[in-house]
Design an enzyme around this catalytic site. Sequence first.
Site, PDB file in Angstrom:
ATOM      1  N   HIS A 104      -5.297  -3.280  -2.196  1.00  0.00           N
ATOM      2  CA  HIS A 104      -5.128  -2.405  -3.700  1.00  0.00           C
ATOM      3  C   HIS A 104      -4.849  -2.837  -4.703  1.00  0.00           C
ATOM      4  CE1 HIS A 104      -4.208   1.147  -0.977  1.00  0.00           C
ATOM      5  NE2 HIS A 104      -3.935   0.274  -0.010  1.00  0.00           N
ATOM      6  N   LYS A 124     -12.142   0.466  -1.153  1.00  0.00           N
ATOM      7  CA  LYS A 124     -11.357   1.143  -2.090  1.00  0.00           C
ATOM      8  C   LYS A 124     -11.499   1.148  -3.575  1.00  0.00           C
ATOM      9  CE  LYS A 124      -7.397  -0.080   1.049  1.00  0.00           C
ATOM     10  NZ  LYS A 124      -7.355   1.049   1.861  1.00  0.00           N
ATOM     11  N   SER A 131       0.884  -1.244  -0.086  1.00  0.00           N
ATOM     12  CA  SER A 131      -0.053  -0.054   0.003  1.00  0.00           C
ATOM     13  C   SER A 131       0.737   1.191  -0.089  1.00  0.00           C
ATOM     14  CB  SER A 131      -0.982   0.049   1.362  1.00  0.00           C
ATOM     15  OG  SER A 131      -0.141  -0.184   2.441  1.00  0.00           O
TER      16      SER A 131
HETATM   17  N1  PMP Z   1      -5.160  -4.076   3.928  1.00  0.00           N
HETATM   18  C1  PMP Z   1      -4.164  -3.222   3.087  1.00  0.00           C
HETATM   19  C2  PMP Z   1      -3.179  -3.699   2.274  1.00  0.00           C
HETATM   20  C3  PMP Z   1      -4.602  -1.770   3.292  1.00  0.00           C
HETATM   21  O1  PMP Z   1      -3.930  -0.923   2.512  1.00  0.00           O
HETATM   22  C4  PMP Z   1      -5.884  -1.434   3.955  1.00  0.00           C
HETATM   23  C5  PMP Z   1      -6.338   0.016   3.710  1.00  0.00           C
HETATM   24  N2  PMP Z   1      -5.364   0.740   4.474  1.00  0.00           N
HETATM   25  C6  PMP Z   1      -6.552  -2.657   4.583  1.00  0.00           C
HETATM   26  C7  PMP Z   1      -6.132  -3.729   4.547  1.00  0.00           C
HETATM   27  C8  PMP Z   1      -7.953  -2.228   5.218  1.00  0.00           C
HETATM   28  O2  PMP Z   1      -9.062  -1.896   4.542  1.00  0.00           O
HETATM   29  P1  PMP Z   1     -10.272  -1.243   5.010  1.00  0.00           P
HETATM   30  O3  PMP Z   1      -9.794   0.198   4.814  1.00  0.00           O
HETATM   31  O4  PMP Z   1     -11.361  -1.743   4.110  1.00  0.00           O
HETATM   32  O5  PMP Z   1     -10.532  -1.530   6.536  1.00  0.00           O
END
Ligand code: PMP
Length: 392
Positions: free
Chosen positions: A208, A239, A180
């Site tokens: 992502h 996302k 990310s």
């Molecule tokens: N996994 C990854 C790799 C992320 O980047 C994120 C979001 N920051 C999440 C999980 C969490 O997802 P959510 O925003 O749906 O809680």
Amino acid sequence: MKGFEYLQEELEQMKEQGTFRKLIPLESDQGSKVVINGKEVIQLSSNNYLGLTTHPRLVKAALEAVEKYGAGTGSVRTIAGTFTMHEQLEEKLAKFKHTEASLVFQSGFTTNQGVLSAILSPEDVVISDALNHASIIDGIRLTKAARKVYKHVDMEDLERALKESGEYRKRLIVTDGVFSMDGNIAPLDKIVELAEKYDALVMVDDAHASGVLGENGRGTVNHFGLDGRVHIQVGTLSKAVGVLGGYVASSRSLIDYLIHKGRPFLFSTSHPPAVTAACDEAIQVLLEEPELIEKLWDNAKFFKDGLLKLGFNTGESQTPVTPVIVGDEALSHKFSDKLLEYGVFAQGIAFPTVAKGLARVRTIVTAQHSKEELQEALDIFEKAGKELGIIS
Ligand code: PMP
């Protein structure tokens, strides 16, 4: 109110170091441009890859669901909060991911926590990439399994960890599909080869990559042609899908197990009808409007090429997540502030989210941006970058 002086000290230190951040509220919807402090700026910080947050089909689906089913569900899934639309969405997601079944959690974060904490016991070992997302790290902390961390995307180090793990009941390799903060893609093909050699399970967090990589945005497993060889796929609905939530796609037996043992699933109220209906419509949009993903990649290439031409360091990025690495933490925040002043919203990201000395401004272009907006953003990056001595 008194009582929090012990926290105040740390906050003061953050202010001195220039790492204290205020939240920046949007006064508009989440589009290619947003309004901040009364001023319209180009949005380069959201995860709204395909612009689905405001897609008319999703908005319509959400409105209709509210009118028909109300604002909330009134219960957790396992008591009285499962509506037919929840199960329909899960069937659709399983089909989309080419798996037997899927289960939706309240967020991507709680999906990782719920899956990892449920399926690992002290006789198991979890082997995790050093740059995995915080929700994976926290999920691992919730287990009593043994833990090993391999150097970021380093397959030799992963093999070393696997060789040392022969005595455990189960070995689970876990990795982000797309990282990310750097936008690089995990070498899932090599990870799967090693997993098969050492009899390990593989779990990939495609937060992502969902809606970004693979056919119609099916994710990294599909991107590498590994359908049926990755045991657990986690995706997010927050996302590219544009709404809220997370899901796990896997075998029927794993999903049945999680329905009984996945604690965030068990003990937190189910998604409201508007969220569920909009997510369902979003998957339909992914299937019917693949041009959105093409536009996303075209925009990402245009913007990344532009940054590189200007002399910025975009690290190892291979996807629309494009970091502009500046190193110093205070500088990354100063850079972000200047960009905002000149009309671009791109957040500075520093330790502990990324390693010390690798602070950056992280950008994500979306399918919604026009080339004119992206060129304007590049001009602003050039001006701010030169003023701060980041580029010459
Ligand atoms: N996994 C990854 C790799 C992320 O980047 C994120 C979001 N920051 C999440 C999980 C969490 O997802 P959510 O925003 O749906 O809680």
